[in-house]
Design an enzyme around this catalytic site. Structure first.
Site, short mmCIF file in Angstrom:
data_model
loop_
_atom_site.label_atom_id
_atom_site.label_comp_id
_atom_site.label_asym_id
_atom_site.label_seq_id
_atom_site.Cartn_x
_atom_site.Cartn_y
_atom_site.Cartn_z
N GLY A 9 -1.02 8.12 6.11
CA GLY A 9 -2.00 7.18 5.54
C GLY A 9 -3.33 7.88 5.34
O GLY A 9 -4.41 7.28 5.45
N LEU A 11 -5.08 9.08 2.90
CA LEU A 11 -6.06 8.81 1.83
C LEU A 11 -6.78 7.49 2.02
O LEU A 11 -7.61 7.10 1.21
CB LEU A 11 -5.37 8.82 0.46
CG LEU A 11 -4.68 10.14 0.09
CD1 LEU A 11 -3.98 10.02 -1.26
CD2 LEU A 11 -5.69 11.28 0.05
N GLY A 12 -6.49 6.78 3.11
CA GLY A 12 -7.08 5.47 3.34
C GLY A 12 -8.48 5.56 3.92
O GLY A 12 -9.08 6.64 4.03
N GLN A 13 -8.99 4.39 4.32
CA GLN A 13 -10.39 4.30 4.78
C GLN A 13 -10.63 5.17 6.02
O GLN A 13 -11.62 5.88 6.10
CB GLN A 13 -10.74 2.83 5.08
CG GLN A 13 -12.23 2.60 5.22
CD GLN A 13 -12.58 1.24 5.83
OE1 GLN A 13 -11.71 0.44 6.16
NE2 GLN A 13 -13.86 0.99 5.99
N ASP A 35 0.48 10.92 2.40
CA ASP A 35 0.24 9.59 1.84
C ASP A 35 1.22 9.37 0.70
O ASP A 35 1.76 10.34 0.15
CB ASP A 35 -1.20 9.44 1.31
CG ASP A 35 -1.69 8.01 1.40
OD1 ASP A 35 -2.61 7.73 2.20
OD2 ASP A 35 -1.14 7.14 0.69
N ASP A 51 6.72 8.68 1.82
CA ASP A 51 6.70 7.32 2.36
C ASP A 51 7.11 7.40 3.84
O ASP A 51 8.16 7.99 4.16
CB ASP A 51 7.72 6.48 1.56
CG ASP A 51 7.63 5.00 1.88
OD1 ASP A 51 7.42 4.65 3.05
OD2 ASP A 51 7.80 4.21 0.93
N TYR A 140 0.67 -9.15 9.70
CA TYR A 140 0.01 -7.90 10.11
C TYR A 140 -0.20 -7.90 11.63
O TYR A 140 0.14 -6.93 12.32
CB TYR A 140 -1.32 -7.81 9.36
CG TYR A 140 -2.26 -6.70 9.76
CD1 TYR A 140 -1.96 -5.38 9.48
CD2 TYR A 140 -3.49 -6.99 10.39
CE1 TYR A 140 -2.86 -4.36 9.81
CE2 TYR A 140 -4.38 -5.98 10.71
CZ TYR A 140 -4.06 -4.67 10.42
OH TYR A 140 -4.93 -3.67 10.74
N LYS A 144 1.34 -5.60 14.66
CA LYS A 144 0.48 -4.86 15.60
C LYS A 144 0.87 -5.17 17.05
O LYS A 144 0.92 -4.27 17.89
CB LYS A 144 -1.00 -5.15 15.33
CG LYS A 144 -1.52 -4.61 14.00
CD LYS A 144 -1.42 -3.10 13.90
CE LYS A 144 -1.99 -2.56 12.60
NZ LYS A 144 -1.74 -1.12 12.41
P1 NAD Z 1 -6.01 1.81 4.33
O1 NAD Z 1 -5.31 0.67 3.71
O2 NAD Z 1 -7.36 2.16 3.85
O3 NAD Z 1 -5.12 3.11 4.22
C1 NAD Z 1 -3.77 3.11 4.51
C2 NAD Z 1 -3.14 4.27 3.78
O4 NAD Z 1 -1.75 4.25 4.08
C3 NAD Z 1 -3.29 4.19 2.25
O5 NAD Z 1 -3.83 5.38 1.75
C4 NAD Z 1 -1.86 3.96 1.76
O6 NAD Z 1 -1.58 4.62 0.54
C5 NAD Z 1 -1.05 4.56 2.90
N1 NAD Z 1 0.29 4.00 2.99
C6 NAD Z 1 0.64 2.70 2.91
N2 NAD Z 1 1.97 2.58 3.00
C7 NAD Z 1 2.47 3.83 3.15
C8 NAD Z 1 3.78 4.34 3.29
N3 NAD Z 1 4.83 3.55 3.28
N4 NAD Z 1 3.93 5.68 3.44
C9 NAD Z 1 2.86 6.50 3.44
N5 NAD Z 1 1.59 6.06 3.30
C10 NAD Z 1 1.40 4.75 3.15
O7 NAD Z 1 -6.01 1.58 5.90
P2 NAD Z 1 -7.07 2.10 6.97
O8 NAD Z 1 -8.21 1.15 6.96
O9 NAD Z 1 -7.32 3.55 6.81
O10 NAD Z 1 -6.26 1.80 8.30
C11 NAD Z 1 -5.51 2.78 8.98
C12 NAD Z 1 -4.91 2.14 10.21
O11 NAD Z 1 -5.95 1.55 10.99
C13 NAD Z 1 -3.94 1.01 9.89
O12 NAD Z 1 -2.90 1.02 10.84
C14 NAD Z 1 -4.76 -0.24 10.08
O13 NAD Z 1 -3.98 -1.33 10.44
C15 NAD Z 1 -5.67 0.19 11.22
N6 NAD Z 1 -6.92 -0.58 11.26
C16 NAD Z 1 -7.86 -0.45 10.29
C17 NAD Z 1 -9.02 -1.21 10.37
C18 NAD Z 1 -10.10 -1.12 9.33
O14 NAD Z 1 -11.06 -1.91 9.38
N7 NAD Z 1 -10.02 -0.20 8.38
C19 NAD Z 1 -9.22 -2.08 11.44
C20 NAD Z 1 -8.20 -2.22 12.39
C21 NAD Z 1 -7.07 -1.44 12.30
N1 SER Z 2 -9.92 -4.46 9.01
C1 SER Z 2 -8.59 -4.87 9.32
C2 SER Z 2 -8.17 -6.02 8.48
O1 SER Z 2 -9.04 -6.80 8.16
C3 SER Z 2 -8.49 -5.25 10.77
O2 SER Z 2 -7.29 -4.83 11.27
O3 SER Z 2 -7.02 -6.16 8.19
#
Ligand code: NAD
Ligand code: SER
Length: 314
Positions: A9, A11-13, A35, A51, A140, A144
């Protein structure tokens, strides 16, 4: 021993902020990003497409790199999950199961991201304890809670060194958030700078736990570096910094952009937001591995606006 680290993951946030920190700490050649999104041509590091539901892809990567650590971030978030519940279950659970199974074989240390979404409306929503009722209202959140229990099981049964944080809503400027309920707390900064008006999808008195990304990444690395005997929670640690209402965030931004206007038009995400805590008790993280946050609302707002203005050239 030199580390080889996989980040799923990527490329995500979170990955977008975590990876540069890992590259700096361990060397760019030791961090492998994965990713399944459109991969950028100009990625600064080693990036693979795949994936996490495809076990063969993961096994091949482990065979090639013999990972010592994995940061498993690939997931669907809360709002996207409600639109695609089957997919959310599949990505969030199948991906985690593969990562745990292969990590067990290679004795890889695992970081897995949990969330405040494990809590639900039957949880005490003020100063939410580490150990409490977990009855989430979203798919979701269901993934978790299930994931937390699976992580704990792999630790108890197989001795796997798996660690996890229940992140609150994360606020950052490098990468836009990927379909969560707390996205308004990031979107509002973009709209304040670009248009000086924003329509917020939760009510003005909605109060949720939040954290500036710099704190979240520092906490994540602290947890992964902590001595094994100090880790007493193998489900996932409560992790807190600040809590504010949407209106309090609006007012803080207005100190910098006085003409900024916000309308409140709650949509289906309000129900999810209402089921999540107002404030979190993270004393276990503070006692076990010395967690302390650095960013309050004032400082976070300043840094967000400064960095976003540069990014958007405004
Ligand atoms: P995001 O949605 O920004 O990034 C997730 C990344 O996963 C994306 O780049 C997407 O392309 C990739 N992805 C999705 N499905 C995939 C697959 N099947 N195979 C490979 N890659 C895949 O999410 P994030 O904010 O970076 O969150 C990362 C983790 O942190 C997650 O588990 C999320 O639940 C957790 N989290 C995030 C937040 C938040 O506020 N950002 C808060 C609580 C928990
Ligand atoms: N920022 C995340 C969401 O809103 C918390 O897990 O889904």
């Amino acid at each position: 021993m030199s580390e080889k680290i996989l980040v799923t993951g990527a490329l995500g946030q979170i990955g977008s902020d975590l990876i540069p920190k890992l590259q700096k700490k361990y060397g760019k050649e030791n961090i492998i990003s994965l990713d399944y999104n459109e991969l950028p041509d100009d990625y600064d590091g080693i990036l693979k497409k795949g994936d996490v539901r495809d076990k063969k892809i993961l096994e091949d990567l482990w065979k090639e790199y013999k990972f010592t650590k994995v940061y498993h971030l690939a997931s669907l978030l809360s709002a996207t999950g409600e639109k695609h519940p089957d997919l959310a279950w599949d990505v969030n659970m199948t991906g985690l199961k593969h990562v745990l199974d292969i990590s067990k074989e290679y004795d890889t240390q695992v970081f897995w991201a949990s969330s405040i979404a494990v809590f639900g409306s039957t949880t005490p929503l003020d100063n939410t304890p580490q150990h409490t009722i977990l009855e989430p209202v979203t798919i979701y959140g269901v993934t978790k809670v299930s994931g937390e229990l699976l992580c704990q099981y792999y630790h108890e049964k197989y001795g796997l060194d798996v660690r996890s944080i229940r992140y609150p809503g994360l606020i950052s400027w490098k990468q836009e958030p990927g379909g969560g309920t707390t996205d308004y707390a990031v979107d509002i900064f973009y709209k304040a700078i670009e248009e000086e008006e924003y329509t917020c999808f939760v009510k003005e008195d909605t109060k949720l736990p939040m954290m500036y990304m710099e704190d979240a990444i520092r906490g994540t690395l602290m947890l992964m570096d902590a001595d094994e005997e100090d880790i007493n929670v193998r489900t996932s640690y409560n992790h807190s910094a600040l809590s504010f209402t949407a209106k309090e965030l609006e007012d803080e931004i207005k100190k910098h952009i006085p003409d900024f206007e916000v309308k409140y038009e709650p949509d289906e995400r309000q129900k999810t937001a209402d089921s999540w805590p107002n404030t979190i008790d993270d004393s276990a993280a503070r006692e076990d591995w010395g967690w302390e946050h650095e960013y309050d609302l004032e400082r976070m707002t300043e840094v967000m606006l400064e960095n976003l203005r540069k990014k958007l050239s405004k």
